[in-house]
Design a protein around this motif. Structure first.
Motif, PDB file in Angstrom:
ATOM      1  N   VAL A   1       0.835  -1.206   0.000  1.00 33.78           N
ATOM      2  CA  VAL A   1       0.000   0.000   0.000  1.00 33.78           C
ATOM      3  C   VAL A   1       0.866   1.251   0.000  1.00 33.78           C
ATOM      4  N   ALA A   2       1.872   1.279   0.847  1.00 34.15           N
ATOM      5  CA  ALA A   2       2.739   2.454   0.940  1.00 34.15           C
ATOM      6  C   ALA A   2       3.452   2.730  -0.383  1.00 34.15           C
ATOM      7  N   LYS A   3       3.939   1.689  -1.027  1.00 31.60           N
ATOM      8  CA  LYS A   3       4.649   1.869  -2.296  1.00 31.60           C
ATOM      9  C   LYS A   3       3.718   2.327  -3.412  1.00 31.60           C
ATOM     10  N   ALA A   4       2.480   1.825  -3.401  1.00 31.82           N
ATOM     11  CA  ALA A   4       1.546   2.142  -4.480  1.00 31.82           C
ATOM     12  C   ALA A   4       0.817   3.458  -4.267  1.00 31.82           C
ATOM     13  N   TRP A   5       0.868   4.008  -3.061  1.00 32.02           N
ATOM     14  CA  TRP A   5      -0.029   5.097  -2.691  1.00 32.02           C
ATOM     15  C   TRP A   5      -0.025   6.293  -3.645  1.00 32.02           C
ATOM     16  N   PRO A   6       1.109   6.868  -3.989  1.00 31.54           N
ATOM     17  CA  PRO A   6       1.051   8.052  -4.871  1.00 31.54           C
ATOM     18  C   PRO A   6       0.337   7.772  -6.189  1.00 31.54           C
ATOM     19  N   GLU A   7       0.607   6.617  -6.799  1.00 33.12           N
ATOM     20  CA  GLU A   7      -0.018   6.304  -8.086  1.00 33.12           C
ATOM     21  C   GLU A   7      -1.486   5.926  -7.934  1.00 33.12           C
ATOM     22  N   LEU A   8      -1.848   5.370  -6.791  1.00 31.34           N
ATOM     23  CA  LEU A   8      -3.256   5.028  -6.554  1.00 31.34           C
ATOM     24  C   LEU A   8      -4.160   6.248  -6.703  1.00 31.34           C
ATOM     25  N   GLN A   9      -3.635   7.423  -6.390  1.00 35.75           N
ATOM     26  CA  GLN A   9      -4.441   8.648  -6.448  1.00 35.75           C
ATOM     27  C   GLN A   9      -4.937   8.952  -7.855  1.00 35.75           C
TER      28      GLN A   9
ATOM     29  N   GLY B   1      -7.595  -0.716   8.010  1.00 31.45           N
ATOM     30  CA  GLY B   1      -6.528  -1.552   8.546  1.00 31.45           C
ATOM     31  C   GLY B   1      -6.155  -1.154   9.953  1.00 31.45           C
ATOM     32  N   ASP B   2      -4.864  -1.158  10.211  1.00 24.68           N
ATOM     33  CA  ASP B   2      -4.336  -0.789  11.530  1.00 24.68           C
ATOM     34  C   ASP B   2      -3.434   0.432  11.364  1.00 24.68           C
ATOM     35  N   ILE B   3      -3.731   1.478  12.101  1.00 21.64           N
ATOM     36  CA  ILE B   3      -3.010   2.745  11.949  1.00 21.64           C
ATOM     37  C   ILE B   3      -1.524   2.577  12.250  1.00 21.64           C
ATOM     38  N   GLY B   4      -1.201   1.854  13.320  1.00 17.29           N
ATOM     39  CA  GLY B   4       0.194   1.672  13.700  1.00 17.29           C
ATOM     40  C   GLY B   4       0.999   0.944  12.641  1.00 17.29           C
ATOM     41  N   TRP B   5       0.451  -0.136  12.087  1.00 19.38           N
ATOM     42  CA  TRP B   5       1.162  -0.886  11.058  1.00 19.38           C
ATOM     43  C   TRP B   5       1.267  -0.103   9.755  1.00 19.38           C
ATOM     44  N   MET B   6       0.248   0.698   9.473  1.00 14.91           N
ATOM     45  CA  MET B   6       0.322   1.509   8.263  1.00 14.91           C
ATOM     46  C   MET B   6       1.408   2.567   8.405  1.00 14.91           C
ATOM     47  N   ARG B   7       1.527   3.134   9.584  1.00 19.65           N
ATOM     48  CA  ARG B   7       2.577   4.132   9.803  1.00 19.65           C
ATOM     49  C   ARG B   7       3.964   3.511   9.680  1.00 19.65           C
ATOM     50  N   GLN B   8       4.139   2.310  10.220  1.00 17.43           N
ATOM     51  CA  GLN B   8       5.438   1.644  10.088  1.00 17.43           C
ATOM     52  C   GLN B   8       5.812   1.420   8.625  1.00 17.43           C
ATOM     53  N   ALA B   9       4.805   1.099   7.813  1.00 12.87           N
ATOM     54  CA  ALA B   9       5.068   0.760   6.419  1.00 12.87           C
ATOM     55  C   ALA B   9       5.438   1.958   5.564  1.00 12.87           C
TER      56      ALA B   9
ATOM     57  N   GLU C   1       2.088  10.674   5.281  1.00 10.71           N
ATOM     58  CA  GLU C   1       1.520  10.828   6.617  1.00 10.71           C
ATOM     59  C   GLU C   1       0.225  10.031   6.689  1.00 10.71           C
ATOM     60  N   VAL C   2       0.082   9.215   7.736  1.00 14.27           N
ATOM     61  CA  VAL C   2      -1.131   8.435   7.934  1.00 14.27           C
ATOM     62  C   VAL C   2      -2.083   9.241   8.810  1.00 14.27           C
ATOM     63  N   MET C   3      -3.275   9.473   8.279  1.00  7.79           N
ATOM     64  CA  MET C   3      -4.271  10.289   8.968  1.00  7.79           C
ATOM     65  C   MET C   3      -5.421   9.408   9.460  1.00  7.79           C
ATOM     66  N   PRO C   4      -5.571   9.211  10.770  1.00  9.13           N
ATOM     67  CA  PRO C   4      -6.680   8.400  11.286  1.00  9.13           C
ATOM     68  C   PRO C   4      -8.021   9.061  10.966  1.00  9.13           C
ATOM     69  N   VAL C   5      -8.992   8.249  10.535  1.00  7.70           N
ATOM     70  CA  VAL C   5     -10.346   8.739  10.284  1.00  7.70           C
ATOM     71  C   VAL C   5     -11.330   7.784  10.949  1.00  7.70           C
ATOM     72  N   THR C   6     -12.474   8.291  11.302  1.00 12.01           N
ATOM     73  CA  THR C   6     -13.532   7.452  11.859  1.00 12.01           C
ATOM     74  C   THR C   6     -14.730   7.361  10.935  1.00 12.01           C
TER      75      THR C   6
ATOM     76  N   ASP D   1       2.445  -6.639  19.117  1.00 17.04           N
ATOM     77  CA  ASP D   1       3.444  -7.695  19.296  1.00 17.04           C
ATOM     78  C   ASP D   1       3.501  -8.673  18.126  1.00 17.04           C
ATOM     79  N   ILE D   2       2.816  -8.347  17.039  1.00 16.64           N
ATOM     80  CA  ILE D   2       2.860  -9.214  15.862  1.00 16.64           C
ATOM     81  C   ILE D   2       4.275  -9.229  15.289  1.00 16.64           C
ATOM     82  N   VAL D   3       4.745 -10.410  14.924  1.00 15.21           N
ATOM     83  CA  VAL D   3       6.075 -10.566  14.340  1.00 15.21           C
ATOM     84  C   VAL D   3       5.935 -10.687  12.820  1.00 15.21           C
ATOM     85  N   VAL D   4       6.674  -9.866  12.097  1.00 17.80           N
ATOM     86  CA  VAL D   4       6.626  -9.917  10.637  1.00 17.80           C
ATOM     87  C   VAL D   4       6.997 -11.313  10.148  1.00 17.80           C
ATOM     88  N   GLY D   5       6.191 -11.827   9.218  1.00 20.61           N
ATOM     89  CA  GLY D   5       6.485 -13.119   8.623  1.00 20.61           C
ATOM     90  C   GLY D   5       6.067 -14.319   9.444  1.00 20.61           C
TER      91      GLY D   5
END
Length: 353
Positions: free
Chosen positions: A22-30, A39-47, A56-61, A85-89
């Motif tokens: 998602v992070a890599k595709a984001w600019p072109e997705l627009q 999804g999960d805000i924390g994991w999206m920010r890490q990515a 910048e990840v903007m939380p919305v409700t 505490d999820i471990v990648v992979g």
């Protein structure tokens, strides 16, 4: 000017490559749609560290308050699972349950007309099962949540000159090969022919040309290798033809896909998962898109898995997500919009068959 559709993008299993893609595709997705991440805000920010530019990840409700831009990712928290505490992979019940929650949230919001469609990143079937969710995959969850009984999964290869687009729907999907035989019935084959006819009318110009694959080698060679072609598949094709569908078969699959790639057919009904998947993925690679048929909403997906082996390494390819978004955007458009926005199909221009 046609308004870009609002598409909900589910992160899938966060221990896989979904957030990175998602992070890599984001600019072109627009340029394709108005994407909002479920999804999960924390994991999206890490990515975002994998993105080609600062994000910048903007939380919305609320979906309607989301304002996606090339540098801003609106993200609706789609689960109450603690994923810190999820471990990648690694498979985990928490990430499996979260992937399910993301999907259900997106389905419910789209059914409520808050969005035009859904594009999903991969979940992990072992993760689902670890969470006590006994689903084979996305398709079955989507069917149950939307309340449909007749549905199917199509693998679609978008047009890439000189090849035209090809759609492949499967009579049986996520089950052991030994179990497929009891599920391949005349009614099941006929159902998939009609589902394929419906979606391919939206994805190709003119009347779609469909073919049905045989089950046995060489279409059984007149009964030498089984009789399913004569007793099960051919009657379904005949009933579809009587209903006005432009379909032929059953045809041997080892040559059928070659003819389709050369432009003779727009869509194929395959009998089981690997019969369709292997052929189309060899033809298309990362350009393939999963499309769920028979739903009251639009849903497409990337054609790859969670790729645990490369998750977190920054080497995931995001092109399948872009293709899935393009197909979703096309499917959300009305018939007049598709006609205005389409280009002439090369098969009509060349007169090829």
């Amino acid at each position: 000017m046609t308004t870009r559709p609002r598409i909900l993008v589910t992160l899938g299993d966060v221990a896989g490559i979904g957030p990175e893609v998602v992070a890599k595709a984001w600019p072109e997705l627009q340029t394709i749609c108005r994407p909002i991440v479920i999804g999960d805000i924390g994991w999206m920010r890490q990515a975002t560290r994998f993105a080609p530019q600062p994000l910048e990840v903007m939380p919305v409700t609320r979906i309607e308050e989301a304002a996606p831009s090339p540098r801003s990712i609106p993200c609706l928290q789609g689960t109450t699972q603690d994923l810190r505490d999820i471990v990648v992979g690694k498979v985990s019940a928490a990430s499996g349950r979260a992937a399910y929650d993301f999907l259900c949230t997106a389905i419910d919001r789209t059914l409520a007309k808050e969005a035009d469609g859904i594009v999903t990143l991969p979940l992990h079937k072992e993760g689902l099962h670890a969470a006590g969710l006994r689903y084979p995959g996305h398709t079955e969850i989507l069917a149950e949540r939307t309340g449909v009984k007749e549905f199917g999964m199509m693998l679609y290869a978008p047009p890439r000159p000189p090849s035209l687009g090809i759609g492949v729907v499967h009579v049986t999907l996520h089950m052991a090969l030994r179990d497929t035989f009891q599920h391949i019935t005349t009614d099941a084959v006929l159902e998939k022919i009609h589902l394929l006819q419906g979606v391919m009318r939206k994805l190709c110009d003119g009347v779609p040309r469909l073919a049905v694959a045989a089950l046995n080698p060489h279409a059984s060679d007149g009964g030498l290798f089984g009789d399913e072609e004569r007793t099960i598949i051919a009657p379904a094709v005949q009933r579809a033809q009587a209903a006005g569908v432009n379909v032929v078969g059953p045809l041997p699959s080892d040559t059928l896909f070659v003819h389709a790639q050369r432009g003779k057919f727009d869509g194929i009904v395959a009998m089981y998962h690997d019969q369709g998947h292997i052929a189309l993925k060899l033809l298309t690679g990362l350009a393939a898109v999963n499309v769920t048929l028979g739903l009251p909403i639009v849903r497409t997906s990337v054609a790859h898995g969670t790729a645990y082996d490369i998750a977190g390494k920054g080497i995931a390819d995001h092109r399948s997500l872009l293709e899935a978004a393009r197909v979703a955007a096309l499917l959300t458009r009305s018939e007049p919009e598709r006609q205005r926005g389409s280009t002439e199909n090369p098969r009509w221009r060349s007169g090829s068959e």
